[in-house]
Design a protein around this motif. Structure first.
Motif, PDB file in Angstrom:
ATOM      1  N   ALA A 107      48.182  45.282  32.373  1.00 45.61           N
ATOM      2  CA  ALA A 107      49.190  44.689  33.083  1.00 45.61           C
ATOM      3  C   ALA A 107      49.313  43.281  32.690  1.00 45.61           C
ATOM      4  CB  ALA A 107      49.000  44.859  34.619  1.00 45.61           C
ATOM      5  N   HIS A 108      48.032  42.698  32.209  1.00 43.67           N
ATOM      6  CA  HIS A 108      48.150  41.241  32.004  1.00 43.67           C
ATOM      7  C   HIS A 108      48.709  41.017  30.523  1.00 43.67           C
ATOM      8  CE1 HIS A 108      45.344  39.328  34.935  1.00 43.67           C
ATOM      9  NE2 HIS A 108      45.040  40.480  35.210  1.00 43.67           N
ATOM     10  N   GLY A 109      48.804  41.830  29.835  1.00 43.57           N
ATOM     11  CA  GLY A 109      49.847  41.594  28.745  1.00 43.57           C
ATOM     12  C   GLY A 109      51.167  42.159  28.745  1.00 43.57           C
ATOM     13  N   GLU A 110      51.632  42.789  29.871  1.00 44.58           N
ATOM     14  CA  GLU A 110      52.900  43.428  30.089  1.00 44.58           C
ATOM     15  C   GLU A 110      53.744  42.748  31.170  1.00 44.58           C
ATOM     16  OE1 GLU A 110      51.142  47.929  28.619  1.00 44.58           O
ATOM     17  OE2 GLU A 110      51.915  47.493  30.903  1.00 44.58           O
ATOM     18  N   ASN A 111      53.095  42.369  32.186  1.00 42.96           N
ATOM     19  CA  ASN A 111      53.914  41.769  33.150  1.00 42.96           C
ATOM     20  C   ASN A 111      54.200  40.154  33.102  1.00 42.96           C
ATOM     21  OD1 ASN A 111      54.903  40.826  35.644  1.00 42.96           O
ATOM     22  ND2 ASN A 111      53.589  42.356  36.907  1.00 42.96           N
ATOM     23  N   PRO A 112      55.135  39.727  32.645  1.00 46.14           N
ATOM     24  CA  PRO A 112      55.187  38.298  32.555  1.00 46.14           C
ATOM     25  C   PRO A 112      55.136  37.348  33.698  1.00 46.14           C
ATOM     26  CG  PRO A 112      57.356  39.214  32.349  1.00 46.14           C
ATOM     27  CD  PRO A 112      56.355  40.454  32.427  1.00 46.14           C
ATOM     28  N   LYS A 113      55.107  37.976  35.013  1.00 43.07           N
ATOM     29  CA  LYS A 113      54.937  37.218  36.130  1.00 43.07           C
ATOM     30  C   LYS A 113      53.628  37.254  36.579  1.00 43.07           C
ATOM     31  CE  LYS A 113      59.687  37.626  38.181  1.00 43.07           C
ATOM     32  NZ  LYS A 113      60.827  37.872  39.211  1.00 43.07           N
ATOM     33  N   LEU A 114      52.722  38.002  36.206  1.00 44.72           N
ATOM     34  CA  LEU A 114      51.362  38.019  36.390  1.00 44.72           C
ATOM     35  C   LEU A 114      50.465  37.091  35.713  1.00 44.72           C
ATOM     36  CD1 LEU A 114      49.074  39.827  38.060  1.00 44.72           C
ATOM     37  CD2 LEU A 114      48.827  40.928  36.061  1.00 44.72           C
ATOM     38  N   MET A 115      50.114  35.885  36.427  1.00 46.74           N
ATOM     39  CA  MET A 115      49.682  34.768  35.878  1.00 46.74           C
ATOM     40  C   MET A 115      48.465  34.881  35.142  1.00 46.74           C
ATOM     41  SD  MET A 115      51.833  32.432  36.342  1.00 46.74           S
ATOM     42  CE  MET A 115      53.024  33.341  35.963  1.00 46.74           C
ATOM     43  N   PRO A 116      48.047  34.248  33.817  1.00 46.10           N
ATOM     44  CA  PRO A 116      47.146  34.316  32.944  1.00 46.10           C
ATOM     45  C   PRO A 116      45.857  33.638  33.766  1.00 46.10           C
ATOM     46  CG  PRO A 116      48.347  32.474  32.234  1.00 46.10           C
ATOM     47  CD  PRO A 116      49.106  33.096  33.272  1.00 46.10           C
ATOM     48  N   PHE A 117      45.293  34.589  34.682  1.00 51.94           N
ATOM     49  CA  PHE A 117      44.188  33.867  35.440  1.00 51.94           C
ATOM     50  C   PHE A 117      43.592  35.030  35.895  1.00 51.94           C
ATOM     51  CE2 PHE A 117      41.830  32.419  39.068  1.00 51.94           C
ATOM     52  CZ  PHE A 117      41.259  31.067  38.525  1.00 51.94           C
ATOM     53  N   LEU A 118      42.221  35.299  35.957  1.00 54.02           N
ATOM     54  CA  LEU A 118      41.356  36.162  36.342  1.00 54.02           C
ATOM     55  C   LEU A 118      40.282  35.864  37.017  1.00 54.02           C
ATOM     56  CD1 LEU A 118      40.918  39.472  36.783  1.00 54.02           C
ATOM     57  CD2 LEU A 118      39.692  39.302  34.524  1.00 54.02           C
ATOM     58  N   HIS A 119      39.916  35.943  38.546  1.00 57.45           N
ATOM     59  CA  HIS A 119      38.538  35.908  38.863  1.00 57.45           C
ATOM     60  C   HIS A 119      38.078  37.131  39.135  1.00 57.45           C
ATOM     61  CE1 HIS A 119      36.032  33.817  41.629  1.00 57.45           C
ATOM     62  NE2 HIS A 119      36.087  34.703  42.751  1.00 57.45           N
ATOM     63  N   LEU A 120      36.939  37.081  38.410  1.00 56.38           N
ATOM     64  CA  LEU A 120      36.174  38.445  38.143  1.00 56.38           C
ATOM     65  C   LEU A 120      34.710  38.091  38.516  1.00 56.38           C
ATOM     66  CD1 LEU A 120      36.648  41.465  37.930  1.00 56.38           C
ATOM     67  CD2 LEU A 120      36.046  41.054  35.297  1.00 56.38           C
ATOM     68  N   PRO A 121      34.140  38.184  39.997  1.00 47.55           N
ATOM     69  CA  PRO A 121      32.830  37.881  40.014  1.00 47.55           C
ATOM     70  C   PRO A 121      31.761  38.579  39.192  1.00 47.55           C
ATOM     71  CG  PRO A 121      34.152  37.795  42.135  1.00 47.55           C
ATOM     72  CD  PRO A 121      34.758  38.460  40.891  1.00 47.55           C
ATOM     73  N   VAL A 122      30.621  37.960  38.519  1.00 47.53           N
ATOM     74  CA  VAL A 122      29.617  38.764  37.900  1.00 47.53           C
ATOM     75  C   VAL A 122      28.350  38.631  38.800  1.00 47.53           C
ATOM     76  CG1 VAL A 122      29.140  36.675  36.572  1.00 47.53           C
ATOM     77  CG2 VAL A 122      28.571  39.184  35.855  1.00 47.53           C
ATOM     78  N   GLN A 123      28.487  37.519  39.480  1.00 48.32           N
ATOM     79  CA  GLN A 123      26.996  37.055  40.178  1.00 48.32           C
ATOM     80  C   GLN A 123      25.700  36.852  39.531  1.00 48.32           C
ATOM     81  OE1 GLN A 123      28.220  36.469  43.081  1.00 48.32           O
ATOM     82  NE2 GLN A 123      29.553  37.964  43.676  1.00 48.32           N
ATOM     83  N   ALA A 124      25.531  37.598  38.484  1.00 49.44           N
ATOM     84  CA  ALA A 124      24.174  37.175  37.653  1.00 49.44           C
ATOM     85  C   ALA A 124      24.277  37.526  36.149  1.00 49.44           C
ATOM     86  CB  ALA A 124      23.013  37.752  38.204  1.00 49.44           C
TER      87      ALA A 124
END
Length: 296
Positions: A107-124
């Motif tokens: 979807a990050h490549g297909e949906n133009p309204k989905l903003m190019p930002f991803l908050h993905l916690p890793v923690q360590a």
């Protein structure tokens, strides 16, 4: 009505990270019904929202059935919300690495309204610590998700969460976290010292880390994260992008808004709250960018 609105789509969490109270306080993962979400999104847009951020304790675990009874995930929900003409931006937070499905990555490549930002916690950044945290992903599997998202959306801005000083974390294991930070190049991040939450497994673990050690580690981590945030902003200089105007700035005629990459951008010119203004990014600070509106 602010031009950017939050819309809760999911609550609770089933992950049982050993440091976290959410599964105990908020309960199991529950997805709000599709029709409720769409109705609320329509209402928010009618009230002036140009951007909606879908939120949940573990938002990418959302699942439901669309109007035709077909099973969909968060990517399907975002695709349907993108059909609202007045809605120009869609974001989501907070996500778990294990729920980044093939569809959501695509979807990050297909949906133009989905903003190019991803908050993905890793923690360590160390696998033994991640196992002790019960994070159910490894450093390698986490980096693989980021690679796949970058493959479909090369300009994506990445964000995460880090906990330093988890019980038993050694100096060498903390160094692994710094190595991960160096490898990723985050656009922004949240970082915290571990603090025991009563009733969680980690609170009674042996080898609790002294506060002074946690303080020193947090300072080193934040220095690295601040360096990378500034570098990301500096790399944006020279780009042309659309800014969603959120409020007036401190100076006469100045406006503040957000870039697609969730950076604060200030510029001077004719605008109103909720406008989408095309700007050339000309200056980068550690926490914001300066832009010049593009002449029509």
């Amino acid at each position: 009505q602010r031009p950017s609105a939050f819309l809760t789509v999911q609550e609770g969490c089933d992950k049982f990270c050993t440091y976290c109270v959410v599964p105990y306080t908020r309960g199991a993962e529950i997805s709000r019904p599709f029709s409720e979400i769409v109705t609320e999104a329509e209402r928010l847009v009618e009230a002036g929202a140009r951007e909606i951020t879908l939120i949940g304790q573990n938002v990418n675990a959302w699942h439901g059935e669309d109007a035709k009874g077909r099973a969909i995930g968060l990517d399907g929900l975002a695709r349907i919300l993108a059909e609202l003409p007045e809605l120009v931006r869609i974001r989501y937070t907070t996500s778990h690495p294990n729920d980044m499905t093939d569809g959501l990555i695509a979807a990050h490549g297909e949906n133009p309204k989905l903003m190019p930002f991803l908050h993905l916690p890793v923690q360590a950044g160390n696998d033994r610590v991640l196992r002790a945290m019960n994070r159910s992903h490894t450093v390698k599997s986490y980096l693989r998700v980021l690679e796949r998202v970058r493959a479909v959306r090369p300009d994506i801005a990445l964000s995460g969460d880090f906990i330093v000083g988890f019980p038993g974390e050694t100096d060498a294991e903390f160094e692994d976290t710094l190595k991960l930070v160096d490898a990723v190049g985050y656009a922004q991040c949240f970082s915290f010292k571990y603090s025991p939450r009563p009733g969680t497994p980690a609170a009674t673990m042996a080898d609790q880390i002294p506060v002074a050690v946690m303080d020193e580690r947090l300072q080193r981590l934040q220095a690295a994260l601040n360096r990378d945030q500034h570098a990301f902003n500096q790399a944006s200089v020279g780009k042309r992008c659309t800014v969603l105007v959120e409020r007036k700035g401190k100076l006469p005629g100045q406006w503040l808004g957000k870039s697609p990459w969730l950076q604060s951008v200030h510029f001077t010119g004719e605008a109103a709250i909720g406008d989408l203004i095309e700007v050339d990014l000309v200056h980068a600070g550690p926490n914001s960018l300066g832009g010049v509106p593009v002449e029509p």
